[in-house]
Design a protein around this motif. Structure first.
Motif, PDB file in Angstrom:
ATOM      1  N   GLY A   8      72.156  85.244   8.981  1.00  0.00           N
ATOM      2  CA  GLY A   8      73.351  85.858   8.405  1.00  0.00           C
ATOM      3  C   GLY A   8      73.321  87.380   8.497  1.00  0.00           C
ATOM      4  O   GLY A   8      74.329  88.013   8.822  1.00  0.00           O
ATOM      5  N   TYR A 145      78.228  82.147  -5.196  1.00  0.00           N
ATOM      6  CA  TYR A 145      77.863  80.784  -4.805  1.00  0.00           C
ATOM      7  C   TYR A 145      79.080  80.106  -4.182  1.00  0.00           C
ATOM      8  O   TYR A 145      80.084  79.888  -4.861  1.00  0.00           O
ATOM      9  CB  TYR A 145      77.409  80.041  -6.063  1.00  0.00           C
ATOM     10  CG  TYR A 145      76.757  78.719  -5.834  1.00  0.00           C
ATOM     11  CD1 TYR A 145      75.389  78.567  -5.993  1.00  0.00           C
ATOM     12  CD2 TYR A 145      77.509  77.596  -5.474  1.00  0.00           C
ATOM     13  CE1 TYR A 145      74.786  77.343  -5.795  1.00  0.00           C
ATOM     14  CE2 TYR A 145      76.917  76.382  -5.272  1.00  0.00           C
ATOM     15  CZ  TYR A 145      75.555  76.262  -5.437  1.00  0.00           C
ATOM     16  OH  TYR A 145      74.972  75.055  -5.240  1.00  0.00           O
ATOM     17  N   TYR A 327      61.114  72.171   7.364  1.00  0.00           N
ATOM     18  CA  TYR A 327      62.223  72.652   8.183  1.00  0.00           C
ATOM     19  C   TYR A 327      63.197  71.513   8.465  1.00  0.00           C
ATOM     20  O   TYR A 327      62.784  70.391   8.768  1.00  0.00           O
ATOM     21  CB  TYR A 327      61.670  73.189   9.511  1.00  0.00           C
ATOM     22  CG  TYR A 327      62.731  73.797  10.386  1.00  0.00           C
ATOM     23  CD1 TYR A 327      63.128  75.116  10.191  1.00  0.00           C
ATOM     24  CD2 TYR A 327      63.366  73.054  11.375  1.00  0.00           C
ATOM     25  CE1 TYR A 327      64.132  75.678  10.967  1.00  0.00           C
ATOM     26  CE2 TYR A 327      64.373  73.599  12.160  1.00  0.00           C
ATOM     27  CZ  TYR A 327      64.738  74.913  11.957  1.00  0.00           C
ATOM     28  OH  TYR A 327      65.733  75.474  12.717  1.00  0.00           O
TER      29      TYR A 327
HETATM   30  C1  LIG Z   1      56.929  79.513   4.354  1.00  0.00           C
HETATM   31  C2  LIG Z   1      57.743  79.515   5.610  1.00  0.00           C
HETATM   32  C3  LIG Z   1      57.232  80.069   6.767  1.00  0.00           C
HETATM   33  C4  LIG Z   1      57.979  80.063   7.949  1.00  0.00           C
HETATM   34  N1  LIG Z   1      57.474  80.672   9.068  1.00  0.00           N
HETATM   35  C5  LIG Z   1      58.230  80.735  10.189  1.00  0.00           C
HETATM   36  C6  LIG Z   1      57.778  81.450  11.333  1.00  0.00           C
HETATM   37  O1  LIG Z   1      56.721  82.037  11.325  1.00  0.00           O
HETATM   38  N2  LIG Z   1      58.569  81.466  12.435  1.00  0.00           N
HETATM   39  C7  LIG Z   1      59.772  80.819  12.493  1.00  0.00           C
HETATM   40  O2  LIG Z   1      60.429  80.866  13.535  1.00  0.00           O
HETATM   41  N3  LIG Z   1      60.232  80.165  11.404  1.00  0.00           N
HETATM   42  C8  LIG Z   1      59.508  80.112  10.265  1.00  0.00           C
HETATM   43  N4  LIG Z   1      59.988  79.451   9.169  1.00  0.00           N
HETATM   44  C9  LIG Z   1      61.345  78.896   9.225  1.00  0.00           C
HETATM   45  C10 LIG Z   1      62.352  80.044   9.117  1.00  0.00           C
HETATM   46  O3  LIG Z   1      61.884  80.978   8.161  1.00  0.00           O
HETATM   47  C11 LIG Z   1      63.719  79.545   8.703  1.00  0.00           C
HETATM   48  O4  LIG Z   1      64.129  78.502   9.533  1.00  0.00           O
HETATM   49  C12 LIG Z   1      64.738  80.677   8.825  1.00  0.00           C
HETATM   50  O5  LIG Z   1      64.282  81.815   8.136  1.00  0.00           O
HETATM   51  C13 LIG Z   1      66.073  80.247   8.296  1.00  0.00           C
HETATM   52  O6  LIG Z   1      66.882  81.382   8.264  1.00  0.00           O
HETATM   53  P1  LIG Z   1      68.410  81.275   7.902  1.00  0.00           P
HETATM   54  O7  LIG Z   1      68.968  82.642   8.063  1.00  0.00           O
HETATM   55  O8  LIG Z   1      69.032  80.164   8.654  1.00  0.00           O
HETATM   56  O9  LIG Z   1      68.423  80.821   6.358  1.00  0.00           O
HETATM   57  P2  LIG Z   1      67.680  81.389   5.056  1.00  0.00           P
HETATM   58  O10 LIG Z   1      66.740  82.466   5.373  1.00  0.00           O
HETATM   59  O11 LIG Z   1      67.180  80.204   4.316  1.00  0.00           O
HETATM   60  O12 LIG Z   1      68.876  82.034   4.221  1.00  0.00           O
HETATM   61  C14 LIG Z   1      69.882  81.234   3.638  1.00  0.00           C
HETATM   62  C15 LIG Z   1      70.881  82.128   2.943  1.00  0.00           C
HETATM   63  O13 LIG Z   1      72.013  81.355   2.556  1.00  0.00           O
HETATM   64  C16 LIG Z   1      72.355  81.624   1.205  1.00  0.00           C
HETATM   65  N5  LIG Z   1      73.050  80.451   0.660  1.00  0.00           N
HETATM   66  C17 LIG Z   1      72.639  79.149   0.671  1.00  0.00           C
HETATM   67  N6  LIG Z   1      73.553  78.368   0.064  1.00  0.00           N
HETATM   68  C18 LIG Z   1      74.554  79.185  -0.349  1.00  0.00           C
HETATM   69  C19 LIG Z   1      75.780  78.976  -1.053  1.00  0.00           C
HETATM   70  N7  LIG Z   1      76.172  77.770  -1.491  1.00  0.00           N
HETATM   71  N8  LIG Z   1      76.574  80.060  -1.314  1.00  0.00           N
HETATM   72  C20 LIG Z   1      76.190  81.305  -0.900  1.00  0.00           C
HETATM   73  N9  LIG Z   1      75.044  81.560  -0.239  1.00  0.00           N
HETATM   74  C21 LIG Z   1      74.245  80.513   0.034  1.00  0.00           C
HETATM   75  C22 LIG Z   1      71.013  81.918   0.550  1.00  0.00           C
HETATM   76  O14 LIG Z   1      71.181  82.613  -0.660  1.00  0.00           O
HETATM   77  C23 LIG Z   1      70.355  82.760   1.640  1.00  0.00           C
HETATM   78  O15 LIG Z   1      70.808  84.079   1.569  1.00  0.00           O
HETATM   79  C24 LIG Z   1      59.258  79.457   7.970  1.00  0.00           C
HETATM   80  C25 LIG Z   1      59.782  78.895   6.798  1.00  0.00           C
HETATM   81  C26 LIG Z   1      59.046  78.933   5.621  1.00  0.00           C
HETATM   82  C27 LIG Z   1      59.627  78.333   4.375  1.00  0.00           C
END
Ligand SMILES: Cc1cc2nc3c(=O)[nH]c(=O)nc-3n(C[C@H](O)[C@H](O)[C@H](O)COP(=O)(O)OP(=O)(O)OC[C@H]3O[C@@H](n4cnc5c(N)ncnc54)[C@H](O)[C@@H]3O)c2cc1C
Length: 496
Positions: A8, A145, A327
């Motif tokens: 995002g 939210y 994941y």
């Molecule tokens: C401990 C850990 C280690 C990891 N290590 C790695 C790594 O080394 N390399 C790798 O490639 N991947 C790794 N991953 C996976 C990776 O971090 C995630 O797949 C990735 O960060 C997801 O990013 P995203 O932007 O899709 O979502 P997220 O970072 O999960 O962000 C989601 C956002 O959506 C918002 N949101 C959710 N629901 C709502 C709602 N209803 N209304 C408003 N806002 C909402 C949340 O508040 C947040 O801001 C790891 C994951 C974890 C948990």
């Protein structure tokens, strides 16, 4: 833009260079999965490597279910996204001019770009958050939210959200969901509590297609101490030579796969499960005692510190570990430009199913997917020139209640690493009693029940083999029977 993880934030920044962006997050800027990412970003950035090799590794891990075109986009545009992050000020670890690259399971080369050792996610989130708050075209709404996507006649025109107990209707030309995954639906999880699959539920209710929801990846090595959360211990540590030992203190991975501890995650997680079953133990051990203490401390400072906090000295003690939900591979089905089947609705990051992971995600490909497809979504969104639509909202929506406390144990026990028909049917009956807040859990269980084979991260005790009949995707859409779509163009590399 809904969600302020790496997907995002990056999409908002790029779109904000050319237009007005409203960025919503249900929490604060720092509370995301992204900030917890340890290992890094997989990208063929050095000469010893190539996008082609990265593509082959990704397809091999995906057990025949990857979309080769989406993988080609991922690996070829990935290095440029890494360089773009550097342009934005993220400092990746280097030894002289060369990147200091980590090695992780399933990768045939060292290709994991890291920042600050094992705090890559945090470093990137901090930098992108700082830029987002400085960008004058981006308006940030924290603790907002989202409860509903406003869709009429197949077009998304904005969202409904709740902030400080006030309901807001927000109109937008383009809505991008970047709400992350659903692994926090499980009791043993590496994810922060907010990873409850909200975006998948919002999109499903609005009529979007979800794909391959049964594929949930369990990270093989999460800390397994009583009454302690399942902290992830990155596989980059296995990349540096850590061993896995069973309850008898025997090294077992070479018996399961020639790549031993560096086999892909599904192989390692299954082997751990087998060893735990054979020795009736709820964990195995990670052995770091033979590794260079200073190197471990330097490369993995926060893991070192976390273990110390729990009274473990990696140079002396065996570390108890067990698989934990990590994941969500399935999600909102998107095309190569992150577009869903609903007009003007895009999905990027873990909430989306672009087809790059297939049945098993290769380590560190998810942050890469966040970047590559966020950039594509940002570019596609800028081309939408329609005027804002008037929204006719439905009756006010109640904010979905918190997860029922019985849901995570049911998910872990019956929809977890190893499943069978009986357990899945039981789970579905129990989840049905929990109402709307169990929707995503139900979709995962329903898909898992349909797929009568074991493939990648989806392991069925009652269908233990991969079945070529199941070279197919499962598509779920509201008010329709699940569709099983066979894959037509198989590649040579798949399933190897
Ligand atoms: C401990 C850990 C280690 C990891 N290590 C790695 C790594 O080394 N390399 C790798 O490639 N991947 C790794 N991953 C996976 C990776 O971090 C995630 O797949 C990735 O960060 C997801 O990013 P995203 O932007 O899709 O979502 P997220 O970072 O999960 O962000 C989601 C956002 O959506 C918002 N949101 C959710 N629901 C709502 C709602 N209803 N209304 C408003 N806002 C909402 C949340 O508040 C947040 O801001 C790891 C994951 C974890 C948990």
């Amino acid at each position: 833009m809904i969600g302020a993880g790496i997907a995002g934030l990056y999409a908002a920044l790029l779109a904000g260079e050319h237009g007005r962006v409203l960025l919503l997050t249900k929490a604060s800027l720092s509370e995301t999965n992204s900030a917890w990412a340890q290992g890094g970003i997989a990208a063929a950035v050095e000469e010893h490597d190539s996008p082609q090799l990265h593509l082959e590794d990704t397809l091999r891990a995906g057990r025949g279910l990857c979309d080769p075109q989406a993988v080609a986009v991922l690996v070829s545009e990935g290095p440029d996204c890494v360089r773009d992050l550097e342009r934005l000020g993220v400092q990746f670890d280097r030894a002289g001019r060369e990147y200091l690259l980590g090695r992780e399971g399933g990768h045939s080369r060292r290709r994991i770009v890291q920042a600050g050792g094992s705090s890559t996610g945090r470093q990137i989130v901090e930098k992108l958050s700082q830029l987002v708050t400085q960008q004058r075209h981006i308006e940030l709404l924290e603790s907002a939210y989202v409860t509903e996507l406003l869709v009429s006649e197949g077009v998304c025109a904005g969202v409904r959200c709740v902030q400080n107990q006030k309901e807001l209707l927000l109109r937008a030309r383009v809505t991008i969901l970047a709400t992350g995954g659903a692994a926090a639906l499980y009791e043993r999880t590496t994810n922060p509590p907010g990873a409850t699959g909200d975006g998948m539920a919002l999109a499903y209710r609005a009529g979007a297609e979800l794909m391959d929801m049964e594929f949930v990846q369990f990270h093989p090595t999460a800390l397994a101490l009583p009454h302690t959360r399942s902290w992830l211990i990155t596989e980059a540590i296995r990349g540096e030579g850590a061993y896995l030992l069973n309850a008898q203190h025997e090294r077992f991975m070479p018996r399961y796969d020639e790549r031993a501890e560096l086999a892909p995650r599904d192989v390692v997680a299954r082997a751990i499960f087998e060893e735990m079953r054979t020795h009736q133990s709820d964990h195995v051990f990670l052995d770091l005692r033979h590794l260079n203490r200073e190197l471990l401390r330097e490369r993995f400072p926060n893991i070192w510190e976390m273990l110390n906090t729990h009274g473990l000295d990696p140079a002396r003690d065996l570390i108890p570990v067990a698989p934990a939900a990590h994941y969500t591979l399935g999600g909102i089905r998107t095309d190569l430009h992150a577009h869903t089947n609903i007009q003007n609705l895009y999905a990027v990051g873990e909430v989306a199913c672009t087809g790059v992971h297939g049945a098993n995600r290769l380590a560190s490909n998810s942050l890469l997917e966040c970047l590559v497809f966020a950039r594509r979504a940002g570019q596609a969104a800028l081309k939408v020139a329609e005027p804002l639509r008037t929204v006719t909202p439905s009756a006010p929506q109640a904010r979905p209640s918190a997860l029922p406390p019985t849901l995570p144990p049911i998910m872990t026990r019956y929809v977890g690493l190893v499943r069978d028909r009986e357990g899945l049917e039981y789970a579905l009956a129990r989840l049905a009693e929990m109402g709307e807040s169990a929707l995503v859990g139900r979709l995962i269980a329903q898909s898992a029940l349909l797929r009568t084979e074991s493939r990648g991260v989806h392991i069925r005790r009652d269908h233990t083999e991969e079945n070529s009949e199941w070279l197919a995707h499962i598509i779920m859409q509201k008010e329709r029977e699940p569709q099983i779509q066979k894959i037509k163009n198989l590649t040579n590399i798949s399933g190897g």
